[in-house]
Design a protein around this motif. Structure first.
Motif, PDB file in Angstrom:
ATOM      1  N   LEU B   6       0.831  -1.205   0.000  1.00 27.76           N
ATOM      2  CA  LEU B   6       0.000   0.000   0.000  1.00 27.76           C
ATOM      3  C   LEU B   6       0.863   1.251   0.000  1.00 27.76           C
ATOM      4  O   LEU B   6       0.628   2.194  -0.763  1.00 27.76           O
ATOM      5  N   PHE B   7       1.897   1.230   0.861  1.00 31.10           N
ATOM      6  CA  PHE B   7       2.751   2.411   0.987  1.00 31.10           C
ATOM      7  C   PHE B   7       3.451   2.706  -0.339  1.00 31.10           C
ATOM      8  O   PHE B   7       3.455   3.837  -0.825  1.00 31.10           O
ATOM      9  N   ARG B   8       4.026   1.659  -0.939  1.00 27.54           N
ATOM     10  CA  ARG B   8       4.746   1.875  -2.199  1.00 27.54           C
ATOM     11  C   ARG B   8       3.793   2.306  -3.316  1.00 27.54           C
ATOM     12  O   ARG B   8       4.124   3.187  -4.116  1.00 27.54           O
ATOM     13  N   GLY B   9       2.608   1.680  -3.365  1.00 30.63           N
ATOM     14  CA  GLY B   9       1.628   2.067  -4.374  1.00 30.63           C
ATOM     15  C   GLY B   9       1.255   3.533  -4.251  1.00 30.63           C
ATOM     16  O   GLY B   9       1.178   4.259  -5.241  1.00 30.63           O
ATOM     17  N   LEU B  10       1.088   3.978  -2.997  1.00 32.19           N
ATOM     18  CA  LEU B  10       0.741   5.375  -2.744  1.00 32.19           C
ATOM     19  C   LEU B  10       1.861   6.306  -3.202  1.00 32.19           C
ATOM     20  O   LEU B  10       1.613   7.339  -3.841  1.00 32.19           O
ATOM     21  N   VAL B  11       3.110   5.911  -2.877  1.00 34.17           N
ATOM     22  CA  VAL B  11       4.252   6.737  -3.271  1.00 34.17           C
ATOM     23  C   VAL B  11       4.333   6.841  -4.793  1.00 34.17           C
ATOM     24  O   VAL B  11       4.546   7.921  -5.344  1.00 34.17           O
ATOM     25  N   PHE B  12       4.133   5.714  -5.482  1.00 34.95           N
ATOM     26  CA  PHE B  12       4.215   5.758  -6.955  1.00 34.95           C
ATOM     27  C   PHE B  12       3.060   6.539  -7.554  1.00 34.95           C
ATOM     28  O   PHE B  12       3.242   7.227  -8.572  1.00 34.95           O
ATOM     29  N   ALA B  13       1.876   6.447  -6.939  1.00 38.08           N
ATOM     30  CA  ALA B  13       0.749   7.235  -7.436  1.00 38.08           C
ATOM     31  C   ALA B  13       1.035   8.724  -7.288  1.00 38.08           C
ATOM     32  O   ALA B  13       0.771   9.524  -8.191  1.00 38.08           O
ATOM     33  N   LEU B  14       1.623   9.079  -6.138  1.00 35.64           N
ATOM     34  CA  LEU B  14       2.011  10.468  -5.903  1.00 35.64           C
ATOM     35  C   LEU B  14       3.042  10.918  -6.940  1.00 35.64           C
ATOM     36  O   LEU B  14       2.982  12.029  -7.478  1.00 35.64           O
TER      37      LEU B  14
END
Lengths: 101, 161
Positions: B6-14
């Motif tokens: 979740l954290f990495r997905g959020l960072v990449f979305a950002l």
């Protein structure tokens, strides 16, 4: 105020680029020149990008500009090590210095 | 694992949002790109090897910014002075950091710290450092950086985590 801060950062950045280039031309050997290029130019890039980010129209554009800095830092640090490592493997001895007048 | 995804997905979305400069007209492509990037990152850098806390990360970033400023100023003044005052030398320093990411970070950060340049890092942790001015406390600078990186990765120097 933002206008002034941005202009100041751009001028400081240009100063570091200038100093880095002078170091590249003046320093005596490959190792010392790498110091000048890597350190001064990266600081110059950081200042220029910060100055441009202050002028950006949206937050996303500002962040995009600031994102360039860590990427360029990583690339230039790795390349500086690669060049220094290669120079040492080729047996290029570092400049030892001579007495300055 | 779920938290890491979740954290990495959020960072990449950002990251996509930043790269697209805030425009939302291609969000479908953005979601696909963020998911692909998350998969690639899980494959290339599996979670759980190193734990990096927020506070140590902030401390390290401050330390790094301050010292790259010092390093840039120092070398800029040397380049512009009439007599640069270079006293270069190569010193050998034994690293106490574990191999892998901590040593790599040290090697790369060293290039931007005042007066130091990594020249050769051997597998046993012996690091050849080129110093611009060997009369400055080069080894102490390396030790300070090493201590900061050890704290960042939460490892004790001299042993494996």
């Amino acid at each position: 105020m933002i206008e002034f801060a941005s202009a100041a950062l751009l001028v400081i950045g240009a100063f570091f680029y200038f100093a880095g280039t002078v170091g590249l031309l003046r320093f005596p050997d490959i190792y010392t020149r790498l110091h000048a290029l890597a350190k001064a130019d990266n600081l110059g890039l950081g200042c220029v990008l910060a100055g441009l980010a202050l002028r950006a129209e949206t937050l996303a554009t500002a962040l995009k500009l600031l994102l360039i800095w860590p990427l360029a830092l990583a690339a230039s640090a790795a390349v500086a090590y690669a060049i220094a490592h290669r120079a040492e493997t080729l047996g290029i001895a570092p400049w030892r210095g001579e007495e300055e007048p | 694992m779920i938290a890491a995804i979740l954290f990495r997905g959020l960072v990449f979305a950002l990251l996509w949002w930043v790269l697209a400069e805030g425009r939302a007209d291609a969000w479908g492509l953005g979601v696909a790109a963020a998911m692909a990037a998350t998969l690639a990152s899980l494959w290339l850098l599996p979670p759980g090897r190193w734990r990096i806390g927020t506070l140590p990360l902030l401390r390290f970033l401050l330390f790094f910014l301050w010292n790259s400023l010092r390093g840039g100023l120092q070398v800029a003044l040397m380049a512009l002075r009439r007599w640069p005052g270079l006293r270069p030398a190569i010193q050998e320093i034994s690293l106490a950091l574990p191999p892998g990411a901590p040593r790599l970070l040290l090697l790369n950060a060293l290039t931007l710290m005042p007066g130091t340049l990594g020249v050769r890092l051997s597998d046993d942790g012996k690091l050849q450092v080129h110093a611009l001015d060997a009369s400055l406390p080069v080894a102490a600078e390396v030790r300070t950086l090493e201590a900061h990186i050890a704290r960042l990765f939460g490892v004790a120097r001299g042993g494996m985590p």
